[in-house]
Design a protein around this motif. Structure first.
Motif, short mmCIF file in Angstrom:
data_model
loop_
_atom_site.label_atom_id
_atom_site.label_comp_id
_atom_site.label_asym_id
_atom_site.label_seq_id
_atom_site.Cartn_x
_atom_site.Cartn_y
_atom_site.Cartn_z
N UNK A 60 0.85 -1.22 0.00
CA UNK A 60 0.00 0.00 0.00
C UNK A 60 0.87 1.26 0.00
N UNK A 61 1.90 1.26 0.86
CA UNK A 61 2.81 2.43 0.91
C UNK A 61 3.56 2.58 -0.42
N UNK A 62 3.96 1.45 -0.98
CA UNK A 62 4.69 1.50 -2.26
C UNK A 62 3.81 2.12 -3.34
N UNK A 63 2.55 1.70 -3.38
CA UNK A 63 1.65 2.18 -4.42
C UNK A 63 1.50 3.70 -4.35
N UNK A 64 1.60 4.25 -3.13
CA UNK A 64 1.46 5.71 -2.97
C UNK A 64 2.72 6.45 -3.38
N UNK A 65 3.88 5.80 -3.20
CA UNK A 65 5.15 6.52 -3.34
C UNK A 65 5.94 6.15 -4.58
N UNK A 66 5.92 4.86 -4.92
CA UNK A 66 6.78 4.41 -6.00
C UNK A 66 6.11 4.64 -7.35
N UNK A 67 6.89 4.88 -8.37
CA UNK A 67 6.35 5.07 -9.72
C UNK A 67 5.80 3.76 -10.29
N UNK A 68 4.93 3.91 -11.32
CA UNK A 68 4.29 2.73 -11.91
C UNK A 68 5.32 1.76 -12.49
N UNK A 69 6.40 2.34 -13.04
CA UNK A 69 7.40 1.47 -13.69
C UNK A 69 8.03 0.50 -12.67
N UNK A 70 8.40 1.07 -11.53
CA UNK A 70 9.03 0.24 -10.50
C UNK A 70 8.04 -0.78 -9.93
N UNK A 71 6.83 -0.33 -9.69
CA UNK A 71 5.80 -1.22 -9.13
C UNK A 71 5.52 -2.41 -10.04
N UNK A 72 5.67 -2.19 -11.35
CA UNK A 72 5.32 -3.25 -12.31
C UNK A 72 6.46 -4.24 -12.52
N UNK A 168 18.02 -17.82 -7.60
CA UNK A 168 17.92 -17.18 -6.28
C UNK A 168 18.95 -16.06 -6.16
N UNK A 169 20.16 -16.29 -6.67
CA UNK A 169 21.20 -15.26 -6.60
C UNK A 169 20.76 -14.04 -7.40
N UNK A 170 20.19 -14.30 -8.58
CA UNK A 170 19.75 -13.17 -9.42
C UNK A 170 18.61 -12.40 -8.75
N UNK A 171 17.65 -13.15 -8.21
CA UNK A 171 16.48 -12.49 -7.62
C UNK A 171 16.84 -11.72 -6.34
N UNK A 172 17.90 -12.19 -5.64
CA UNK A 172 18.27 -11.56 -4.37
C UNK A 172 18.62 -10.08 -4.55
N UNK A 173 18.93 -9.66 -5.79
CA UNK A 173 19.25 -8.24 -6.02
C UNK A 173 18.10 -7.34 -5.58
N UNK A 174 16.88 -7.88 -5.57
CA UNK A 174 15.72 -7.06 -5.21
C UNK A 174 15.68 -6.80 -3.69
N UNK A 175 16.46 -7.58 -2.94
CA UNK A 175 16.53 -7.34 -1.49
C UNK A 175 17.54 -6.24 -1.19
N UNK A 176 18.33 -5.87 -2.19
CA UNK A 176 19.34 -4.85 -1.96
C UNK A 176 18.74 -3.46 -2.11
N UNK A 177 19.54 -2.46 -1.84
CA UNK A 177 19.11 -1.08 -1.96
C UNK A 177 19.33 -0.69 -3.40
N UNK A 178 18.26 -0.62 -4.20
CA UNK A 178 18.51 -0.35 -5.62
C UNK A 178 18.22 1.11 -5.94
N UNK A 179 19.22 1.76 -6.55
CA UNK A 179 19.02 3.16 -6.92
C UNK A 179 18.86 3.32 -8.43
N UNK A 180 19.02 2.22 -9.18
CA UNK A 180 18.67 2.31 -10.60
C UNK A 180 17.86 1.08 -11.01
N UNK A 182 17.27 -0.28 -13.86
CA UNK A 182 17.84 -1.21 -14.85
C UNK A 182 18.61 -2.34 -14.15
N UNK A 183 19.17 -2.00 -12.98
CA UNK A 183 19.92 -3.01 -12.22
C UNK A 183 19.06 -4.22 -11.88
#
Ligand code: HEM
Length: 403
Positions: A60-72, A168-180, A182-183
């Protein structure tokens, strides 16, 4: 100075500790611009993690703050309905259910399997490392053990485990702090493969339940009161796979590298003048596999230490800095497996305290002693390669010789 920005650079990810010292010099908390605060002090980090006034980024908080591109993004969607990204009351409902099936008893029951997996991996290391051949400790042990254990726990067939490890190694990137954004491409690709796999696994276990955690979760989910819906089941299964994999691998990798840097600690462990349990706690403190987590202020008028924050302010909790807080630890930059009262925040604290901490500590308790007994001459064989993440700190390669 923009400490968070500096942490996100290649140098910051490689060695965040000087930046943590900077943050600690500013006090337990610091404002880092609009809607962003940093916490580096141990007591304050512990307090904010336990304070229900600060939540996680739920959907819910993400939907309010994050852009549609990131949410999708597929990888962002993968675990958004799991406990890691849920607040009250959903969090407690799901967490109670998961804790009822992922019990300390289930972990104890895994011990013989963990011991057998350790023995097999050590035999293989001995073969591959015979005559002083260089082997990659991360590839041949640190990643193998947790992946075997988690796949066994969830009932993933033997033949699928290598693929799982990669995804799992590839997906774990989403647990990191992502600032771009494309990463996240590789993480997205991983989820597009994992999602149908999990859906098939769930359908199969629903038809033919087995003695695994997946079947136990499905049974709980299908119970009359339907306490977990399908999206939550999928999100939590994925989380269980991802959360305990790279983190535990990094506990082993960081621990072995620390032993290379502190050979006297290895001697103490072998002689029994330091305890393995204390060693694992000190590794968790000194070079934590999870360096950072975030919280969001859920209402106006809250304080983070001396910093006033409004609703929606993101609070980065620098676990790695808290572990070097001189107000909490004597000589915090000294690695000392005999240190008492360590209580690291590596597994978090409060409502989201790590569900797998008992399992991770069990793997360490069964893995490190066998490793040191079997290979007293194990040595570094060249420079290790860092995994280039900020949150999940560890190595992608750690070359060693075992004889
Ligand atoms: C050394 C190994 C591990 C470390 C350092 C670690 C660290 C953490 C941390 C810091 C959190 C809390 C995040 C937050 O509050 O924002 C967490 C949560 C979690 N961990 Fe672990 N973890 C490890 C191993 C495992 C294992 C082996 C599993 C499962 C098989 C696991 C499953 C989970 C789950 C499901 C959560 C979410 C709990 C919740 O949100 O209520 N972890 N872990």
């Amino acid at each position: 100075m923009d400490i968070m920005g500096a942490l996100l650079t290649a140098e910051g990810r490689d060695d965040p500790y000087p930046l943590y010292d900077e943050a600690l010099r500013l006090g337990p908390a610091a404002s880092a611009g609009d809607d962003f605060a940093l916490v580096s002090g141990y007591e304050l980090a512990n307090r904010i993690l336990r304070d229900p006034a600060f939540g996680v980024w739920d959907h819910r908080l993400r939907a309010k703050t994050w852009g549609a591109e990131l949410m999708a993004r597929p990888s962002v969607r993968s675990m958004e309905r799991s406990i890691l990204y849920s607040n009250a009351p959903d969090h407690a409902r799901m967490r109670t259910l998961i804790s009822s099936v992922f019990t300390p008893r289930r972990v104890s029951a895994l011990e013989p399997m963990i011991e057998a997996a350790v023995a097999t991996l050590l035999d293989r290391l001995a073969d591959e490392g015979a005559d002083g051949a260089v082997v990659d400790f991360m590839d041949r042990f640190a990643y193998q053990l947790p992946v075997s254990v988690i796949c066994d726990l969830l009932g993933i067939p033997e033949g699928d485990r290598e693929t799982f490890r990669r995804l799992a190694t590839q997906l774990a990137a989403v647990l990191d702090f992502f600032d771009n954004v494309e990463g996240l491409d590789p993480a997205d690709a991983a989820w597009l493969e994992l999602e149908p796999y999990f859906r098939t696994l769930i359908a199969e276990r629903r038809k033919r339940p087995a003695e695994d955690l997946t079947s136990a979760l499905i049974a709980a989910c299908d119970a009359d009161d339907a306490r977990l819906d399908e999206a939550e089941l999928l999100g939590n299964l994925t989380l269980l796979l991802i959360a305990g994999f790279e983190t535990t691998a990094n506990l082993f990798g960081n621990g072995v590298q620390l032993l290379f840097q502190h050979p006297e600690a290895a001697d103490d462990l072998r002689l029994g003048t330091a305890r393995y349990a204390g060693f694992a706690e000190e590794v968790l403190r000194y070079d934590s596999p999870v360096q950072l987590t975030t919280r969001v202020a859920l209402s106006d008028g809250l304080m983070v230490g001396d910093v006033a924050v409004s609703a929606g302010t993101e609070v980065a909790i620098l676990i790695g800095a808290a572990h070097r807080d001189p107000r909490r630890y004597e000589e915090p930059s000294r690695f000392d497996p005999r240190r008492l009262d360590v209580n690291p925040l590596s597994f978090g604290a409060g409502a989201h305290y790590c569900v797998g901490s008992v399992l991770a500590r069990t793997e360490a308790a069964l893995g490190f002693p066998r490793l040191l007994e079997r290979f007293p001459a194990m040595a570094a064989a060249g420079e290790p390669t860092r995994n280039d993440r900020l949150v999940l700190r560890g190595y992608s390669q750690l070359p060693v010789t075992v004889v």
